[in-house]
Design a protein around this motif. Sequence first.
Motif, PDB file in Angstrom:
ATOM      1  N   LYS A   1      44.243  21.693  42.558  1.00  0.00           N
ATOM      2  CA  LYS A   1      45.673  22.550  42.657  1.00  0.00           C
ATOM      3  C   LYS A   1      45.280  23.675  42.001  1.00  0.00           C
ATOM      4  CE  LYS A   1      47.352  19.253  45.393  1.00  0.00           C
ATOM      5  NZ  LYS A   1      47.672  19.617  46.899  1.00  0.00           N
ATOM      6  N   LEU A   2      45.256  24.937  42.568  1.00  0.00           N
ATOM      7  CA  LEU A   2      45.248  26.233  41.905  1.00  0.00           C
ATOM      8  C   LEU A   2      46.456  26.556  41.216  1.00  0.00           C
ATOM      9  CD1 LEU A   2      42.724  25.929  43.803  1.00  0.00           C
ATOM     10  CD2 LEU A   2      42.693  28.454  43.803  1.00  0.00           C
ATOM     11  N   GLN A   3      46.226  27.003  39.891  1.00  0.00           N
ATOM     12  CA  GLN A   3      47.239  27.697  39.112  1.00  0.00           C
ATOM     13  C   GLN A   3      47.324  29.124  39.226  1.00  0.00           C
ATOM     14  OE1 GLN A   3      49.750  25.726  38.428  1.00  0.00           O
ATOM     15  NE2 GLN A   3      48.598  23.723  38.597  1.00  0.00           N
ATOM     16  N   ASN A   4      46.441  29.850  39.762  1.00  0.00           N
ATOM     17  CA  ASN A   4      46.374  31.374  39.808  1.00  0.00           C
ATOM     18  C   ASN A   4      45.668  31.460  41.339  1.00  0.00           C
ATOM     19  OD1 ASN A   4      43.060  31.295  39.718  1.00  0.00           O
ATOM     20  ND2 ASN A   4      43.558  30.104  37.896  1.00  0.00           N
ATOM     21  N   SER A   5      45.810  32.797  41.421  1.00  0.00           N
ATOM     22  CA  SER A   5      45.231  33.443  42.821  1.00  0.00           C
ATOM     23  C   SER A   5      44.081  34.263  42.528  1.00  0.00           C
ATOM     24  CB  SER A   5      45.998  34.369  43.440  1.00  0.00           C
ATOM     25  OG  SER A   5      47.458  33.591  43.769  1.00  0.00           O
TER      26      SER A   5
ATOM     27  N   GLY B   1      50.320  29.681  42.176  1.00  0.00           N
ATOM     28  CA  GLY B   1      51.253  30.346  41.276  1.00  0.00           C
ATOM     29  C   GLY B   1      50.410  30.754  39.836  1.00  0.00           C
ATOM     30  N   SER B   2      50.731  32.098  39.465  1.00  0.00           N
ATOM     31  CA  SER B   2      50.203  32.313  38.372  1.00  0.00           C
ATOM     32  C   SER B   2      51.255  33.104  37.586  1.00  0.00           C
ATOM     33  CB  SER B   2      48.844  32.936  38.329  1.00  0.00           C
ATOM     34  OG  SER B   2      49.026  34.124  39.163  1.00  0.00           O
ATOM     35  N   GLY B   3      52.348  33.196  37.784  1.00  0.00           N
ATOM     36  CA  GLY B   3      53.227  34.076  37.081  1.00  0.00           C
ATOM     37  C   GLY B   3      53.326  35.455  37.347  1.00  0.00           C
ATOM     38  N   GLY B   4      52.560  36.083  38.248  1.00  0.00           N
ATOM     39  CA  GLY B   4      52.344  37.343  38.670  1.00  0.00           C
ATOM     40  C   GLY B   4      50.843  37.349  39.506  1.00  0.00           C
ATOM     41  N   GLY B   5      50.720  38.585  39.883  1.00  0.00           N
ATOM     42  CA  GLY B   5      49.595  38.969  40.845  1.00  0.00           C
ATOM     43  C   GLY B   5      48.468  39.178  40.358  1.00  0.00           C
ATOM     44  N   ASP B   6      48.513  39.447  38.847  1.00  0.00           N
ATOM     45  CA  ASP B   6      47.389  40.120  37.954  1.00  0.00           C
ATOM     46  C   ASP B   6      46.306  38.970  37.911  1.00  0.00           C
ATOM     47  OD1 ASP B   6      48.774  42.355  37.753  1.00  0.00           O
ATOM     48  OD2 ASP B   6      49.397  41.959  35.724  1.00  0.00           O
ATOM     49  N   ALA B   7      44.881  39.293  38.035  1.00  0.00           N
ATOM     50  CA  ALA B   7      44.077  38.302  37.841  1.00  0.00           C
ATOM     51  C   ALA B   7      43.962  37.810  35.960  1.00  0.00           C
ATOM     52  CB  ALA B   7      42.577  38.932  38.221  1.00  0.00           C
TER      53      ALA B   7
ATOM     54  N   GLY C   1      44.013  42.665  24.427  1.00  0.00           N
ATOM     55  CA  GLY C   1      44.629  42.291  25.607  1.00  0.00           C
ATOM     56  C   GLY C   1      43.888  42.611  26.756  1.00  0.00           C
ATOM     57  N   ASP C   2      42.462  43.249  26.745  1.00  0.00           N
ATOM     58  CA  ASP C   2      41.786  43.527  27.883  1.00  0.00           C
ATOM     59  C   ASP C   2      41.277  42.247  28.620  1.00  0.00           C
ATOM     60  OD1 ASP C   2      42.160  46.314  27.461  1.00  0.00           O
ATOM     61  OD2 ASP C   2      40.054  46.458  26.250  1.00  0.00           O
ATOM     62  N   ILE C   3      41.168  41.040  28.170  1.00  0.00           N
ATOM     63  CA  ILE C   3      40.931  39.850  28.649  1.00  0.00           C
ATOM     64  C   ILE C   3      42.096  39.000  28.168  1.00  0.00           C
ATOM     65  CG2 ILE C   3      38.355  40.262  28.513  1.00  0.00           C
ATOM     66  CD1 ILE C   3      37.918  38.421  26.329  1.00  0.00           C
ATOM     67  N   ASP C   4      42.039  37.954  28.756  1.00  0.00           N
ATOM     68  CA  ASP C   4      43.127  36.943  28.267  1.00  0.00           C
ATOM     69  C   ASP C   4      42.463  35.610  27.643  1.00  0.00           C
ATOM     70  OD1 ASP C   4      45.365  38.074  30.124  1.00  0.00           O
ATOM     71  OD2 ASP C   4      44.043  37.653  31.692  1.00  0.00           O
TER      72      ASP C   4
END
Length: 534
Positions: free
Chosen positions: A228-232, A28-34, A252-255
């Motif tokens: 355990k992965l927190q993102n996809s 899970g990452s709260g959304g599908g965005d990388a 906001g181009d990178i996190d």
Amino acid sequence: MNRKTLVLSAVVGLLAPVLAGCGGSDGGSGGGDAIVVGTTDPFVATKEAPAPVDPAYTYDTNTWNLLKQTIQTLLYIPRGGGEPLPDAASQCGFTDTGSESYRCTLRSGLTFSNGDPITAEDVKYSIERVSNINDPNGAVGLLANIDKIETSGNEVIFHLKTADATFPYKLSTPIAGIIDPKVYAPKKLLDGFTIEGSGPYTFKAEVKDGKMMKAVYTKNPKYKGALKLQNSKVEIRYFPTAEDMAAALEKGDIDVMNRSMTPEQIQNMQAKPEEHVNLTEIPGQEIRYLAFNTNAPVVKDKAVRQAIASVVNRGDLIKKVYGPMADPLYSVIPSGITGHTNSFFNEYGDGNKTEAAKFLSEANIPTPVKITLNYTTDHYGAATKKEFETLRDQLNSSGLFDVDLKGEPWATFLPKKNEGKFPIFGLGWFPDFPDPDNYIAPFLDKDNILSSPYANKRAIDTLIPESRREADRSAASNTFAELQNIVSSDVPMLPLWQGKQYIAARDDIFGVEWALDSGANLHLWELGRGTAGS
């Protein structure tokens, strides 16, 4: 939300049981965005270094961080540190009281990301391949104590030449990563940016003119292990300067951004908080040092090396270049690691020109001694040039030295270092695992990473093996103290400073405090987007 600085203490590992249950569910990452991470560390394939991501070739933090996401190992270092735990293995342990035989049982159903099954023979092949290739750029020295490897069903048995309580840590590093024999030839490096493993992510590189422009890590659906992965998906984007990277974070181009922010950026972010970005400070075990080719005529006489050790003023260096990002280091083993002493301060003090002049005079060495300090321009951050300019000025102002500087890219610097072309050169060290042995053996043991002819018989034949027999690492403190005294007396290398680490991230990213450990190992799987659940 105003930007704040989160400071994690050196006892952060004690918090792991409390925080381990936090975060989203696996994947899970709260959304599908990388999640996009910025860095200024370049990856380049060149004629001299055509296989930059082959586990048998590489031995630098930047590449190992890439491999840790993609190449699975039998063991891994858990969140917050501590002893290695099983990953590709279901269990591992010494089978004798002398720490000379180590057995691992593989998890059932392991496959590479391409679907090929993983067997005990594949593990044996992967580790023996490193030794067979024996590339001077690689970390083959970590495996040098293996006498032979046997397999039985899904078990792998390592027979060691001598006792080594640190061996489980070595199996957690990428040099012991499990690779697919169908992809990696037994005695030839794999050129380019192809990686085939069984780690938590698959990997794809976007390359232009031999330079990686972007790295894309996608959750590996075939991964079976403890993480355990927190993102996809995570993307790594490469920037020419720290200023470009910071601008991308602000827009906001990178996190996330990590390596390598400048000291000025850190200080500005602490002094002038802005909205939507958090700065996290993490204890560091990175060290920087000068190394000497002790066969080079200009530094072959120990008195020259001792004089340099006397003149260098670490407090002045840090004040002028790194500020709060670094602390003076007076030993090859940094503060916070078992057995640390201040051996160089005890031997030379700091900025002691009188003592330096005495060393040279007693050895009948005419002054000023003409030397060149060699450094890499693109591997340790933008402040490296200023660091070496400061060292030059310190040495020149003593009247005892006449110093030139020469900087060049890592892609050419590393081969020249390995060929012994530099009498004096600057390097950094990020530990492979958090044990004092990993700050001693790589520099003093046979086949040392400095490609140095320096060899101390007592260190190699007696002290290093003696230290490894102690399962209780604190019991080896006296041995490590003697080893540090050997380094300060002979000066095959000169410790300069110990660094702190920082990550800056947009405030919708969680898991940042776990995404980098004290050894600068990057754990992309800890990063998630949104609000962490519990």
